[in-house]
Design a protein around this motif. Structure first.
Motif, mmCIF file in Angstrom:
data_model
loop_
_atom_site.group_PDB
_atom_site.id
_atom_site.type_symbol
_atom_site.label_atom_id
_atom_site.label_comp_id
_atom_site.label_asym_id
_atom_site.label_seq_id
_atom_site.Cartn_x
_atom_site.Cartn_y
_atom_site.Cartn_z
ATOM 1 N N THR A 78 27.078 28.083 60.304
ATOM 2 C CA THR A 78 26.370 28.945 61.435
ATOM 3 C C THR A 78 26.519 28.510 62.860
ATOM 4 N N CYS A 79 26.881 29.308 63.594
ATOM 5 C CA CYS A 79 27.116 28.960 65.254
ATOM 6 C C CYS A 79 25.626 28.731 65.928
ATOM 7 N N PRO A 80 25.933 28.057 67.226
ATOM 8 C CA PRO A 80 24.628 28.025 67.739
ATOM 9 C C PRO A 80 23.947 29.321 68.201
ATOM 10 N N ASP A 81 24.739 30.466 68.515
ATOM 11 C CA ASP A 81 24.075 31.672 68.807
ATOM 12 C C ASP A 81 23.254 32.152 67.919
ATOM 13 N N CYS A 82 23.999 32.215 66.355
ATOM 14 C CA CYS A 82 23.197 32.637 65.631
ATOM 15 C C CYS A 82 21.648 31.905 65.410
ATOM 16 N N LEU A 83 22.101 30.513 65.299
ATOM 17 C CA LEU A 83 20.799 29.412 65.312
ATOM 18 C C LEU A 83 19.878 30.044 66.236
ATOM 19 N N ASN A 135 31.758 34.581 64.798
ATOM 20 C CA ASN A 135 32.004 32.927 64.892
ATOM 21 C C ASN A 135 31.625 32.380 63.798
ATOM 22 N N CYS A 136 30.824 32.771 62.770
ATOM 23 C CA CYS A 136 30.365 32.044 61.715
ATOM 24 C C CYS A 136 30.096 32.946 60.616
ATOM 25 N N GLY A 137 29.708 32.398 59.307
ATOM 26 C CA GLY A 137 29.335 32.967 58.255
ATOM 27 C C GLY A 137 30.320 32.720 57.071
HETATM 28 ZN ZN LIG Z 1 27.294 33.266 64.578
#
Ligand SMILES: [Zn+2]
Ligand SMILES: [Zn+2]
Ligand SMILES: [Zn+2]
Length: 760
Positions: free
Chosen positions: A108-113, A133-135
């Motif tokens: 999990t990327c910082p934006d999603c967090l 960027n993540c997942g």
């Molecule tokens: Zn993300």
């Protein structure tokens, strides 16, 4: 000044990682026009605008690039201006074509967090939040190309808001295939130990409650199920161990944050980088006392495996009050990790009290990767989630090869051009489940690499499952590769070496070219051939493979080598024998050579020595005794024991038996186990170095490649890097693939590819 236009080509890992939206946003930000598009071999960009804006754009591309992108090469050329009015993302005709690589799963990327914990966000506390960027990636694919229809997200139609994100080039979720929200995406569910659905309004909250109360929770993760308990609750940890067949393997921990990690283990700068890396491996680092954890988490080993949360669900679980969870693969003994909900309930019956599951299927098994830092560099003991199936880039190109790996810790590898695609960790080929997983992995990797190689590499061992599989394939050329040659070539391949090297293959046992069990080998190797120029002095393995699980047998065999007349007396004093009669029948089977194959394995010498020191006379997993020997070694640099380098029939023979004799004498004189263990390690380092020096004198070769399971031993690896380096050698070791059998498929593939390329 007049506008200028440049064309940029990016190669490397630039697809499926949010590269196009990144370029789009930057171009718009700098007021440039032009376009970006995926091509079969990377990404192409044309940008146009005032020279100073272009320059700032280029600087930003360099500086800000998306976290998951790995740019191998950028080329730039000036071209005539085109005079468009805006910047666009062009969908190429081949959009999603097969050559688009499947990326590994991404933490999990910082934006999603930030969104996950923002009460104003529409995905507040949504356990499946992700973006480009993540997942999840590899673990949800069913087929290539990588687009939603070919993933386990296909059954979740996007809601209008998710769709508009998915279709908007400027959005962080542009073409994020697993994009989802609480309205349209997967959901959690809590089941009881029998698999019955519990009608919980807040399954996550109930699961946290269960963990707090000391229950065992089976948790559906990214690449499979984990079993979780509160690591501070001793009773819970012991219960989990008892239920998991009393296995003694150390358990990994998932900790809330870096601060907590630093309380549990000693973390240097490199360990911190590794633990924070977006691949989020389990990092093995030196345990700290007084962290308030159950003693049963990792008894008798120096290191603790720790990882940070890597899915939104993990982040949500590890909020107050839980800080440290045991997080161990949910599988029994050597079986592959569970992935299906029903499968988990069946296989974990009687182990888990609750199941926290969801309806996004895991389609590809992927265990957690495990790595440690030695001599400032990352060392894998398992390369899997977060890394697979990212290919390694080799020095030269080869014909297409499929390599099936050895018997234990197996991976499969496909060689295509200059790329080597390694599968996720498959494991030990001992159960029908593991064998099935191996077959599926071949199919999957062929899809990912987009080829069906006509050359198949395998081990030389005639009875390995993987060898039999290779022999059973139709219309292929099978190339058997000697196990330790494969080890050394895997090290050469990742270090870009060609030509002759001195290979030190220090390992458990592997099938030798002469049919005996090798494992302490000095090779002069190239990619396509090798000569065995030296080996450890052989000794008998009483009971063959049985000695792996009962290393006291190996201890007996070593004692008998060094004290032929009075070994039983010594063994009794050391309390090495499980029963009084064992001595008599061991003597009988050893003197008759009954079911006692000779071996030159260094791994077995470590096992046997550990038992002589009173450690692990029986073990529950291979290498446990050797790990114990490393664990007790004191810090003080011990004096080495004697050893001999003899001239044998075929090359040098390194005789470590004088050292075994000396260490028994030291023990009898009352020298501490810590000191003896350290001295033994020092001896092995010196002995390996001295043998390499003698080989250099004879061959003129100055490059040494280190490979084989023994180099998972930190003291041995650090010592060899230092001593060999100090003796003027150029020393190469593993950083990209495991030094253990997890890296062997790479070596097999390269040996076979090199042979075929040479017309051999
Ligand atoms: Zn993300
Ligand atoms: Zn939605
Ligand atoms: Zn091996």
């Amino acid at each position: 000044m007049a506008d200028r236009r440049i064309r940029l080509r990016f190669s490397g890992i630039v697809q499926g990682v949010g590269f196009r939206p990144f370029i789009y946003r930057l171009a718009v930000e700098h007021g440039l026009v032009g376009w970006v598009r995926n091509r079969h071999d990377g990404v192409v960009v044309e940008v146009e605008g005032p020279p100073d804006s272009l320059e700032r754009f280029l600087a930003d591309v360099e500086k800000k690039r998306p976290p998951r992108a790995e740019v191998a090469e950028i080329t730039a050329e000036e071209i005539p201006a085109g005079g468009e009015r805006d910047f666009r993302i062009l969908l190429s005709d081949k959009e999603g074509a097969k050559s688009v690589r499947i990326p590994p799963d991404i933490a999990t990327c910082p934006d999603c967090l930030r969104e996950l914990f923002d009460p104003g966000d529409r995905r507040f506390r949504y356990p499946f939040i992700n973006c480009t960027n993540c997942g999840p990636r590899l673990t949800i694919i069913q087929d290539v190309p990588y687009d939603r229809a070919n993933t386990s997200m296909a059954c979740f139609p996007l809601c209008p808001r998710c769709r508009s994100e998915y279709e908007n080039p400027a959005d962080r979720r542009f073409h994020a295939e697993p994009n989802a929200c609480p309205d349209c995406g997967p959901r959690l569910e809590l089941l009881d130990g029998g698999g019955n659905r519990l009608n919980a309004a807040d399954p996550l909250g109930r699961a946290v409650e269960a963990l707090r109360c000391g229950w065992v929770l089976a948790l559906k993760g990214l690449g499979g199920f984990h079993l979780a308990v509160d690591a501070t609750n001793d009773e819970a940890v012991r219960r989990l161990r008892a239920r998991k067949f009393r296995e003694e393997k150390p358990l990994a921990l998932m900790v809330r944050d870096l601060e907590t990690a630093a309380r549990v283990a000693e973390l240097g700068e490199e360990e911190v980088d590794l633990i924070l890396s977006h691949e989020r491996p389990i990092v093995l680092a030196k345990k700290k006392a007084g962290a308030g954890l159950s003693e049963a988490v990792a008894p008798g080993v120096p290191n603790q495996g720790i990882m940070l949360p890597y899915t939104p669900l993990h982040h949500l679980l590890l909020q107050e009050p839980l800080r440290v969870l045991v997080m161990t693969s949910a599988n029994q003994a050597d079986e592959p990790i569970c992935i299906g909900n029903r499968e988990a309930v069946e296989r974990l019956r009687g182990i888990a009290d609750f199941f926290l599951v969801h309806n996004r299927d895991i389609l590809v098994r992927c265990d957690d990767s495990v790595a440690t830092v030695v001599a400032g560099r990352k060392r894998f003991s398992r390369r899997s989630r977060g890394f697979a199936p990212k290919p390694l880039v080799l020095r030269q190109s080869y014909p297409d090869v499929l390599a099936l790996g050895p018997q234990m810790k197996t991976t499969v590898c496909i060689l295509k051009g200059r790329l080597a695609y390694l599968s996720p960790h498959i494991g030990d080929m001992e159960t029908p489940q593991a064998r099935d997983f191996h077959r599926r992995s071949i199919v999957l990797m062929q899809k990912i690499a987009d080829c069906r190689p006509g050359i198949v590499a395998c081990d030389m061992h005639p009875a390995y499952f993987t060898t039999l599989e290779a022999r059973g394939l139709k219309d292929v050329r099978v190339v058997p590769v000697q196990h330790h040659h494969a080890h050394i070539v895997s090290c050469m391949a990742e270090n870009g070496l060609s030509g002759d090297v001195i290979g030190l293959a220090m390992d458990g046992t592997g099938y030798g070219s002469d049919g005996t069990a090798w494992g302490g080998e000095f090779l002069v190797a190239t990619e396509d051939a090798f000569a065995r120029v030296g080996h450890l002095k052989t000794f008998l393995l009483p009971g063959g493979e049985k000695a792996v699980r009962e290393p006291w047998r190996t201890g007996v065999s070593l004692l008998r080598e060094v004290f032929p007349d009075r070994w039983r007396e010594v063994a009794e004093r050391l309390e090495l024998l499980p029963e009084k009669e064992s001595g008599r029948w061991m003597e009988r089977i050893l003197s008759a050579g009954f079911n006692s194959p000779p071996t030159s394995s260094l791994g077995r010498v470590f096992d046997g020595t550990a038992t002589i020191l009173g450690l692990h006379r029986r073990v529950s997993f291979e290498g446990q005794a050797a790990m114990g020997l490393e664990a007790v070694a004191g810090e003080k640099n011990g004096l080495p024991y004697p050893f001999d380098i003899l001239e044998g029939e075929n090359g040098l023979v390194l005789d470590l038996f004088p050292a075994v004799r000396a260490l028994v004498v030291a023990l009898e004189r009352g020298v501490s186990v810590e000191e003896v263990s350290r001295s033994f390690h020092t001896t092995v380092v010196e002995a390996l170095t001295a043998t390499a020096v003698e080989i250099r004198r004879r061959t003129g070769l100055n490059r040494v490649a280190l490979s084989g399971g023994c180099f998972q031993n930190r003291i041995l690896l650090e010592g060899c890097l230092e001593e060999l380096g100090g003796s003027g050698f150029e020393v190469f070791s593993h950083e990209q693939v495991p030094t253990n059998d997890g890296g062997v498929s790479l070596g097999q593939a390269v040996v076979a590819g090199a042979r075929v390329k040479k017309g051999l």
